[in-house]
Design a protein around this motif. Sequence first.
Motif, PDB file in Angstrom:
ATOM      1  N   ALA A 160      39.509  32.020  37.356  1.00  0.00           N
ATOM      2  CA  ALA A 160      38.288  31.682  36.637  1.00  0.00           C
ATOM      3  C   ALA A 160      37.875  30.239  36.918  1.00  0.00           C
ATOM      4  O   ALA A 160      38.720  29.360  37.073  1.00  0.00           O
ATOM      5  N   ALA A 161      36.570  30.026  36.993  1.00  0.00           N
ATOM      6  CA  ALA A 161      36.076  28.663  37.144  1.00  0.00           C
ATOM      7  C   ALA A 161      36.229  27.873  35.845  1.00  0.00           C
ATOM      8  O   ALA A 161      36.184  26.645  35.856  1.00  0.00           O
ATOM      9  N   ASP A 162      36.419  28.578  34.746  1.00  0.00           N
ATOM     10  CA  ASP A 162      36.516  27.936  33.433  1.00  0.00           C
ATOM     11  C   ASP A 162      37.951  27.971  32.915  1.00  0.00           C
ATOM     12  O   ASP A 162      38.706  28.920  33.178  1.00  0.00           O
ATOM     13  N   VAL A 163      38.303  26.961  32.160  1.00  0.00           N
ATOM     14  CA  VAL A 163      39.592  26.931  31.483  1.00  0.00           C
ATOM     15  C   VAL A 163      39.575  27.927  30.325  1.00  0.00           C
ATOM     16  O   VAL A 163      38.556  28.114  29.660  1.00  0.00           O
ATOM     17  N   GLY A 164      40.715  28.574  30.104  1.00  0.00           N
ATOM     18  CA  GLY A 164      40.820  29.484  28.969  1.00  0.00           C
ATOM     19  C   GLY A 164      40.497  30.925  29.275  1.00  0.00           C
ATOM     20  O   GLY A 164      40.517  31.775  28.377  1.00  0.00           O
ATOM     21  N   LYS A 165      40.187  31.246  30.541  1.00  0.00           N
ATOM     22  CA  LYS A 165      39.890  32.626  30.930  1.00  0.00           C
ATOM     23  C   LYS A 165      41.099  33.224  31.655  1.00  0.00           C
ATOM     24  O   LYS A 165      41.822  32.513  32.364  1.00  0.00           O
ATOM     25  N   PRO A 166      41.336  34.536  31.516  1.00  0.00           N
ATOM     26  CA  PRO A 166      42.444  35.157  32.252  1.00  0.00           C
ATOM     27  C   PRO A 166      42.154  35.173  33.749  1.00  0.00           C
ATOM     28  O   PRO A 166      40.991  35.130  34.175  1.00  0.00           O
ATOM     29  N   TRP A 167      43.217  35.219  34.553  1.00  0.00           N
ATOM     30  CA  TRP A 167      43.030  35.381  35.988  1.00  0.00           C
ATOM     31  C   TRP A 167      44.056  36.359  36.521  1.00  0.00           C
ATOM     32  O   TRP A 167      45.031  36.693  35.846  1.00  0.00           O
ATOM     33  N   LEU A 168      43.822  36.850  37.720  1.00  0.00           N
ATOM     34  CA  LEU A 168      44.578  37.979  38.261  1.00  0.00           C
ATOM     35  C   LEU A 168      45.175  37.650  39.615  1.00  0.00           C
ATOM     36  O   LEU A 168      44.515  37.058  40.474  1.00  0.00           O
ATOM     37  N   SER A 169      46.432  38.059  39.823  1.00  0.00           N
ATOM     38  CA  SER A 169      47.101  37.999  41.123  1.00  0.00           C
ATOM     39  C   SER A 169      47.459  39.422  41.527  1.00  0.00           C
ATOM     40  O   SER A 169      47.998  40.192  40.725  1.00  0.00           O
ATOM     41  N   ARG A 170      47.163  39.788  42.789  1.00  0.00           N
ATOM     42  CA  ARG A 170      47.425  41.153  43.277  1.00  0.00           C
ATOM     43  C   ARG A 170      48.149  41.089  44.606  1.00  0.00           C
ATOM     44  O   ARG A 170      47.779  40.337  45.490  1.00  0.00           O
ATOM     45  N   GLU A 171      49.194  41.915  44.753  1.00  0.00           N
ATOM     46  CA  GLU A 171      49.952  41.993  46.000  1.00  0.00           C
ATOM     47  C   GLU A 171      50.215  43.442  46.356  1.00  0.00           C
ATOM     48  O   GLU A 171      50.349  44.301  45.484  1.00  0.00           O
ATOM     49  N   GLN A 172      50.293  43.700  47.670  1.00  0.00           N
ATOM     50  CA  GLN A 172      50.615  45.042  48.161  1.00  0.00           C
ATOM     51  C   GLN A 172      51.215  44.947  49.555  1.00  0.00           C
ATOM     52  O   GLN A 172      50.752  44.167  50.381  1.00  0.00           O
ATOM     53  N   ALA A 173      52.226  45.751  49.816  1.00  0.00           N
ATOM     54  CA  ALA A 173      52.868  45.756  51.128  1.00  0.00           C
ATOM     55  C   ALA A 173      51.937  46.329  52.191  1.00  0.00           C
ATOM     56  O   ALA A 173      51.270  47.331  51.977  1.00  0.00           O
ATOM     57  N   VAL A 174      51.910  45.664  53.338  1.00  0.00           N
ATOM     58  CA  VAL A 174      51.129  46.134  54.479  1.00  0.00           C
ATOM     59  C   VAL A 174      52.044  46.748  55.530  1.00  0.00           C
ATOM     60  O   VAL A 174      51.840  47.864  55.987  1.00  0.00           O
ATOM     61  N   SER A 175      53.076  46.011  55.950  1.00  0.00           N
ATOM     62  CA  SER A 175      53.970  46.483  57.002  1.00  0.00           C
ATOM     63  C   SER A 175      55.249  45.674  56.980  1.00  0.00           C
ATOM     64  O   SER A 175      55.345  44.652  56.292  1.00  0.00           O
TER      65      SER A 175
END
Length: 357
Positions: A160-175
């Motif tokens: 988020a550009a703003d403080v106090g908002k949730p944010w997300l991290s996403r990972e997935q195997a490719v090879s």
Amino acid sequence: MNEMEELGRLWADTPEPGAHDLAASRAALMSAIARPGGRGALARPRGRGVLALPGAFLRTRRVGLAGAMTAALTAGILAAQVGLGGSDPGNPLAAPPADAQTLLKLAARAAAEQPDMVPPRGQYVHTRRLTQRSLFTADEAGTPQYTDVLVLVNEERWEAADVGKPWLSREQAVSATGSAPRNRWDHGVEDTVYEPAACPGQPAYARLRSWPTDPARVRAKILADTGPDPLRMWSSLQGLVAESVVRPSLSAALYEVAAGLDGIVLIPDTVDVAGRPGLAVGMDQGDGTRSDLIFDKRTYRYLGERTVNTRDRKARLPLGEVIERKGTANGTAVLTVEVVPGLPEVSPNASRMQIPC
């Protein structure tokens, strides 16, 4: 002699393409893999007795004869004209920089020519990266195994550009390369939602948007945190460079500061995790590794970072002691940075963490 015989004679003298000839094809393939909707993204194994560490390069295969001929003809043209433009980021035929300081100066100039990204309130900075990791796991007796396995991970982050908002991290195997079965490294999409706590931490953009862009002032801020030790300053700079991709004006100042450090060296003719050809600036860590910043070979724009084992070295992990081989390189390649209006749909089994104070 007809034209076909003449063409056949020309191809017969064309050598098999090397790593640099294949880099562009490999980069295109990796970018295609990593596009949303494809098999892009990678998993950070959690709770499965597996530890994944940033890792090394993918191997490539030989391309067609016509591609080899094109690469050879292009190399001949470049060889005839190299040096005509000097060290000019806008001239693809320019001579390569002679040392690490020159490369960083060119990278600073290239970054300064890029506009800063200013996300409006309520929107998010979306970053896509490829990360190479070494995978270690243990057998039934507890002995570490699969030290030869290199896993490619597609990582995405919505901050988020703003403080106090949730944010997300996403990972997935490719090879993966090596002897580990697929279920050891491929665990599907893994989302982690970071939610505000009583005193939420500031996301990277919010923390760095107030930083000055004057190199002297940036150096003073880093010195206040690390002291004058070049290795500690280099480590701090690496982290700041990775976070400042949304703000090239700050990146330019960081490169200027890095150019003044003792111990930096130029590493020519390398590739990043995505296979893009580049030049690197590195510093010996004193523990059998060297940490690098990688820049595009023609434009001098930042591509990513890596850590290279300069000798065989022992590493202590929760699973036990393993040997990391000389030449193994862990690294990350930045693919895209953009502003988006919000978070995507989150996986139903996403992990949720409180943002630390």
